[in-house]
Design a protein around this motif. Sequence first.
Motif, PDB file in Angstrom:
ATOM      1  N   LEU A 127       8.588   8.852  12.069  1.00 51.22           N
ATOM      2  CA  LEU A 127       9.001   8.926  10.672  1.00 51.22           C
ATOM      3  C   LEU A 127      10.285   8.128  10.481  1.00 51.22           C
ATOM      4  O   LEU A 127      11.257   8.310  11.210  1.00 51.22           O
ATOM      5  N   SER A 128      10.269   7.236   9.502  1.00 52.78           N
ATOM      6  CA  SER A 128      11.449   6.440   9.181  1.00 52.78           C
ATOM      7  C   SER A 128      12.116   6.953   7.910  1.00 52.78           C
ATOM      8  O   SER A 128      13.324   7.169   7.875  1.00 52.78           O
ATOM      9  N   GLY A 129      11.322   7.155   6.868  1.00 56.04           N
ATOM     10  CA  GLY A 129      11.874   7.665   5.622  1.00 56.04           C
ATOM     11  C   GLY A 129      10.776   8.113   4.683  1.00 56.04           C
ATOM     12  O   GLY A 129       9.635   7.647   4.769  1.00 56.04           O
ATOM     13  N   ILE A 130      11.105   9.018   3.789  1.00 61.75           N
ATOM     14  CA  ILE A 130      10.151   9.488   2.785  1.00 61.75           C
ATOM     15  C   ILE A 130      10.926   9.976   1.571  1.00 61.75           C
ATOM     16  O   ILE A 130      11.967  10.624   1.692  1.00 61.75           O
ATOM     17  N   GLN A 131      10.423   9.624   0.390  1.00 64.59           N
ATOM     18  CA  GLN A 131      10.952  10.147  -0.866  1.00 64.59           C
ATOM     19  C   GLN A 131       9.777  10.585  -1.727  1.00 64.59           C
ATOM     20  O   GLN A 131       8.818   9.832  -1.906  1.00 64.59           O
ATOM     21  N   LEU A 132       9.863  11.803  -2.235  1.00 62.66           N
ATOM     22  CA  LEU A 132       8.818  12.356  -3.097  1.00 62.66           C
ATOM     23  C   LEU A 132       9.385  12.581  -4.489  1.00 62.66           C
ATOM     24  O   LEU A 132      10.404  13.255  -4.652  1.00 62.66           O
ATOM     25  N   TYR A 133       8.718  11.997  -5.479  1.00 64.90           N
ATOM     26  CA  TYR A 133       9.115  12.139  -6.879  1.00 64.90           C
ATOM     27  C   TYR A 133       8.008  12.866  -7.625  1.00 64.90           C
ATOM     28  O   TYR A 133       6.825  12.582  -7.432  1.00 64.90           O
ATOM     29  N   LYS A 134       8.416  13.784  -8.496  1.00 65.80           N
ATOM     30  CA  LYS A 134       7.453  14.519  -9.308  1.00 65.80           C
ATOM     31  C   LYS A 134       7.838  14.451 -10.770  1.00 65.80           C
ATOM     32  O   LYS A 134       9.013  14.311 -11.112  1.00 65.80           O
ATOM     33  N   ASP A 135       6.825  14.621 -11.619  1.00 63.28           N
ATOM     34  CA  ASP A 135       7.053  14.731 -13.052  1.00 63.28           C
ATOM     35  C   ASP A 135       7.817  16.030 -13.307  1.00 63.28           C
ATOM     36  O   ASP A 135       7.368  17.105 -12.895  1.00 63.28           O
ATOM     37  N   ASP A 188      -0.053  14.591  -8.084  1.00 63.16           N
ATOM     38  CA  ASP A 188       1.132  15.135  -8.746  1.00 63.16           C
ATOM     39  C   ASP A 188       2.386  14.306  -8.476  1.00 63.16           C
ATOM     40  O   ASP A 188       3.421  14.529  -9.112  1.00 63.16           O
ATOM     41  N   LEU A 189       2.294  13.385  -7.530  1.00 58.91           N
ATOM     42  CA  LEU A 189       3.449  12.581  -7.168  1.00 58.91           C
ATOM     43  C   LEU A 189       3.550  11.354  -8.064  1.00 58.91           C
ATOM     44  O   LEU A 189       2.543  10.708  -8.383  1.00 58.91           O
ATOM     45  N   LEU A 190       4.769  11.030  -8.465  1.00 58.55           N
ATOM     46  CA  LEU A 190       4.987   9.817  -9.247  1.00 58.55           C
ATOM     47  C   LEU A 190       4.785   8.584  -8.379  1.00 58.55           C
ATOM     48  O   LEU A 190       4.856   8.640  -7.143  1.00 58.55           O
ATOM     49  N   GLU A 191       4.581   7.446  -9.036  1.00 57.64           N
ATOM     50  CA  GLU A 191       4.238   6.219  -8.333  1.00 57.64           C
ATOM     51  C   GLU A 191       5.376   5.668  -7.473  1.00 57.64           C
ATOM     52  O   GLU A 191       5.173   4.753  -6.683  1.00 57.64           O
ATOM     53  N   SER A 222       1.270   8.031  -4.024  1.00 60.21           N
ATOM     54  CA  SER A 222       0.742   8.548  -5.282  1.00 60.21           C
ATOM     55  C   SER A 222      -0.644   7.983  -5.564  1.00 60.21           C
ATOM     56  O   SER A 222      -0.930   6.823  -5.260  1.00 60.21           O
ATOM     57  N   THR A 223      -1.506   8.811  -6.149  1.00 56.72           N
ATOM     58  CA  THR A 223      -2.792   8.331  -6.649  1.00 56.72           C
ATOM     59  C   THR A 223      -2.838   8.389  -8.171  1.00 56.72           C
ATOM     60  O   THR A 223      -3.898   8.273  -8.775  1.00 56.72           O
ATOM     61  N   ARG A 224      -1.677   8.567  -8.781  1.00 56.94           N
ATOM     62  CA  ARG A 224      -1.591   8.541 -10.241  1.00 56.94           C
ATOM     63  C   ARG A 224      -1.566   7.100 -10.722  1.00 56.94           C
ATOM     64  O   ARG A 224      -1.203   6.184  -9.993  1.00 56.94           O
ATOM     65  N   SER A 225      -1.917   6.910 -11.969  1.00 58.85           N
ATOM     66  CA  SER A 225      -1.839   5.593 -12.591  1.00 58.85           C
ATOM     67  C   SER A 225      -1.341   5.768 -14.013  1.00 58.85           C
ATOM     68  O   SER A 225      -2.105   6.031 -14.934  1.00 58.85           O
ATOM     69  N   THR A 226      -0.034   5.632 -14.179  1.00 56.83           N
ATOM     70  CA  THR A 226       0.580   5.863 -15.493  1.00 56.83           C
ATOM     71  C   THR A 226       0.817   4.573 -16.248  1.00 56.83           C
ATOM     72  O   THR A 226       1.137   4.598 -17.431  1.00 56.83           O
ATOM     73  N   GLY A 227       0.677   3.441 -15.561  1.00 58.86           N
ATOM     74  CA  GLY A 227       0.959   2.176 -16.216  1.00 58.86           C
ATOM     75  C   GLY A 227       2.435   1.874 -16.311  1.00 58.86           C
ATOM     76  O   GLY A 227       2.839   0.884 -16.914  1.00 58.86           O
ATOM     77  N   LYS A 228       3.277   2.716 -15.699  1.00 59.59           N
ATOM     78  CA  LYS A 228       4.719   2.518 -15.767  1.00 59.59           C
ATOM     79  C   LYS A 228       5.279   1.928 -14.473  1.00 59.59           C
ATOM     80  O   LYS A 228       6.476   1.829 -14.298  1.00 59.59           O
TER      81      LYS A 228
END
Length: 320
Positions: A127-135, A188-191, A222-228
């Motif tokens: 593991l080198s690094g991880i960041q998790l972003y949520k709405d 649920d994770l942001l892109e 993320s498997t979301r697709s918000t277009g942002k």
Amino acid sequence: MSSRRNSASSSRHDGNQQLQVAKESAAEAEITSSGRTSDSIPSVSSHSVSKVTNLDRLLESFSPLVPSRFFSEAISSGSEALDADSHPFFCLEDLWESLEERSVYGAGVPLVLNGKDQIVQYYVPYLSGIQLYKDPSKPSSQLSSSSPQSPFFQYLEYEKPYDRQPLTDKILDLASQFPELNKCRSCDLLETSWLSIAWYPICRIPIGPAIEASFLSFYSLSTRSTGKFPPQFSAANARARYDPTDKKFSLPVFGILSSKLWDSNLNLVEQHEIEHQNSLVQAVDNWVGYLKVPLLDYHYFRPRHYSYRITGFWTRDNPN
């Protein structure tokens, strides 16, 4: 995580000879055949040498395949009801499970040296690094919600490579303090959620001069697709890819850095291969710069990526 990890991990730390004895005969047979390696990676055959580069083989070998999950109910979008199978996702727990065997035994990468010698090189992930972003409209059950600009979970490795635990062992320790590291769903994770893995060599088959090249790979979670998604990032086109036949996600590498690549026999000589590598390096620079991530591995690998003579505080000969 599987309860087998502790015993298997101990076997790996007993030395690489056990791994070589277990896999040498099979790997030597497979590497010259037209079949597939034990890690389900295409073998290096004379037919494929001219079409597939070492960079292609590394990227494929470093891309996890993760089982998908599905919502138990149909999901509605406006007035249209969508089938649950059209909205697959994966849990991070499944991702860590998919990397467990590689964390114990290494990932076998079929490579061609000097344009002719066919080998399998094994790499262990750390593991080198991880960041998790949520709405923020979907607060975590375990942690307080945060703005999209700040990760609700972050871990950036600071240990020297050979003092680290293999990836899944490290995740096991972190998840004992932050259970959502297993429970989070990709939908649920942001892109901007990402993972980086450092891959270090352990052995090659057949036995020969050591390949010291190591790699730092980056993935979107993320498997979301918000277009942002920021359009300048190639990661936007390297999101997790779902295969409805196997019902699995492939997490492609969207960026990669190397160390000691040019001191090995893996030199990238084809123009399209060099251009591909440059685009992957640029993607890492854009990503780390945009998120302003103080990732120690990035600052170690980046100046060494194009170096012919490698020196530094993170080598076996000079650990300080």
